[in-house]
Scaffold this active site. Sequence first.
Site, PDB file in Angstrom:
ATOM      1  N   SER A 155       0.855  -1.203   0.000  1.00  0.00           N
ATOM      2  CA  SER A 155       0.000   0.000   0.000  1.00  0.00           C
ATOM      3  C   SER A 155       0.880   1.239   0.000  1.00  0.00           C
ATOM      4  O   SER A 155       2.027   1.211   0.462  1.00  0.00           O
ATOM      5  CB  SER A 155      -0.883   0.014   1.252  1.00  0.00           C
ATOM      6  N   TYR A 177      -2.864  -0.810  10.421  1.00  0.00           N
ATOM      7  CA  TYR A 177      -2.843  -1.146   8.995  1.00  0.00           C
ATOM      8  C   TYR A 177      -1.542  -0.687   8.348  1.00  0.00           C
ATOM      9  O   TYR A 177      -0.877  -1.447   7.648  1.00  0.00           O
ATOM     10  CB  TYR A 177      -4.039  -0.503   8.309  1.00  0.00           C
TER      11      TYR A 177
END
Length: 678
Positions: A555, A568
């Site tokens: 990401s 996350y």
Amino acid sequence: MTNPTAHDLIARSNRLGADPKNTNYAGGNTSAKGTETDPVTGEPVELLWVKGSGGDLGTLTESGLAVLRLDRMRALVDVYPGVDREDEMVAAFDYCLHGKGGAAPSIDTAMHGLVDAAHVDHLHPDSGIAIATSSDGEELTAKIFGPKVVWVPWRRPGFQLGLDIAAIKAANPEAIGCILGGHGITAWGDTSDEAEANSLWIIDTAQAYIDAHGKAEPFGSVRAGFEALPADERREKAAALAATIRGIASHDKPMVGHFTDDARVLEFLASSKAPELAALGTSCPDHFLRTKVKPMLLDVPSNASVEASLTRLKELHETYRADYTAYYEKYATPDSPAMRGADPLIVLVPGVGMFSFGANKQTARVAGEFYLNAINVMRGAEALSTYAPISDAEKFRIEYWALEEAKLQRMPKPKTHAGRIALVTGAASGIGKAIATRLAAEGACVVVADLDLAKAQAAAAELGGTDVAIGIAANVADAAAVQTAVDDAVLAFGGLDLVVNNAGLSLSKPLLETTEADWDLQHDVMAKGSFLVSKAAARVLIDQQLGGDIIYISSKNSVFAGPNNIAYSATKADQAHQVRLLAVELGEHGVRVNGINPDGVVRGSGIFASGWGANRAKTYGIAEDDLGKFYAQRTILKREVLPENIANAVIALTGPELQLTTGLHIPVDSGVAAAFLR
């Protein structure tokens, strides 16, 4: 509109081809003769409808028929130059074609056109080939069928064989068909129903005779220690051997695999005659063109350790390659095509089962089906007599036939990922599903892994049948479940080439609201999960010795510090560094490890739909429906990132253009300056 004669032919062909006792996949051909009005002259013209080259009887349609003018086709008899030049006759069939479209005429067209019967079937039934490959096949034919079926000595398919069968029918008015030595059967009739009935009568009569008069143990006694292992042990050992066996079959050219532990295979491998029969190879041309002239048979007991089995398999591979090279060199002539590879396409493991290989999953599966046909043939021949296939010299003439080579050269260029086997985690929706879809479109075999089995199977079904994709359950946070998923993949397609660590989830919370359970859950699924998947997959990739690719869907958050996202983003940073670490460690094995850093991919995302989207929208003070547009507007390119964009990056990283790229992270974020890699 289909001519009624052709319509009946297609229906008959589909019925015959639907039952494997009648013929193998893509094996044999059927024909019908009839009359149609010539659109040029307006006069009636006699035509031959015959299954064309490369088709399958069970799925035959009108487009799979070749249509020829019968007068022109039979006129070729007057210009036939003899057996030394009979291959030229196949090209001559093109000048006999009638109408537009249709399939290319096959080598067996002469058999159908020259035989004086309105309907002709040429089939490869196991029972018929059992008689055809018996050492006393001619005597058995007379004994079993009397004057109704005539023996035809082995002759390579072609124009002369058509002349031979035509002459035999003319000389034997009582005959309804013939046994083709070493090959199969041909039957005929005045009507479509009669031809079909005659074909089935020959097949059923042969099988009934074998059942009534055959030995109780045609393969001899059971070899002590070579019996089938229990089902769970078979699967475990098959999975442990699969990667190395695929590497063996792929030494010259990458292959896709298929595994079966069919009871008939296990019975054969446990028998005392298995070694000598396997060494004789197959006989029917359709069989050995798919299976090579003979299989590679592991010669250690069923309960031998995996390590001992692997060592012996590698030794036998060297011997197999030397034997096949010697076979090629013995029979090759100056104008023979180059050797196509010396690796086995069938690998037999006593107690475990059969591994078969081909350029794609369907070809691999069909190769296994053909060798099972060969086992059935050997069983029937040994039950009545002695199995005696055609000679290696004749096998070579067909395997390296110029016409066969020309057919191979006409094959379309393979897609970028043809022959590659991919495992994609979290692939039932969103990014993972887009990746799986694109990989399948580029020719890969795909294992769709997801926590939800039903969704995984549904996603796989959208990609095609099980020759293209399968869906499996996979909890990536559980080491045993991951190993089971990898085992499922290698048993489904033979091995692994490409792994995409995509499974993920997210909880959007600020630091003080993030619980230990929140932290552990996200790290278990993404950091630990991708580690477990990469570890299990790496064993396969190393054992195969074919290189491979591992892709991490990380990401932009792995390098960008955003609010309310501690767990996350931290686990994505963990994944990002796994890419660099594994690229260094696995490079010596030819395994490339790369990552992709998307920005918020909203469309189709399971993560966003499960609450992450609502939380992020609340963080940014916008409506959830506007989240994709919001992400787009904060980028340099002002374009929303879609699942397909990530899939495109996977294809680029794992395709033929970036073979020397490893340890790289590619941003697919429409341009987020704060996430630029430094």
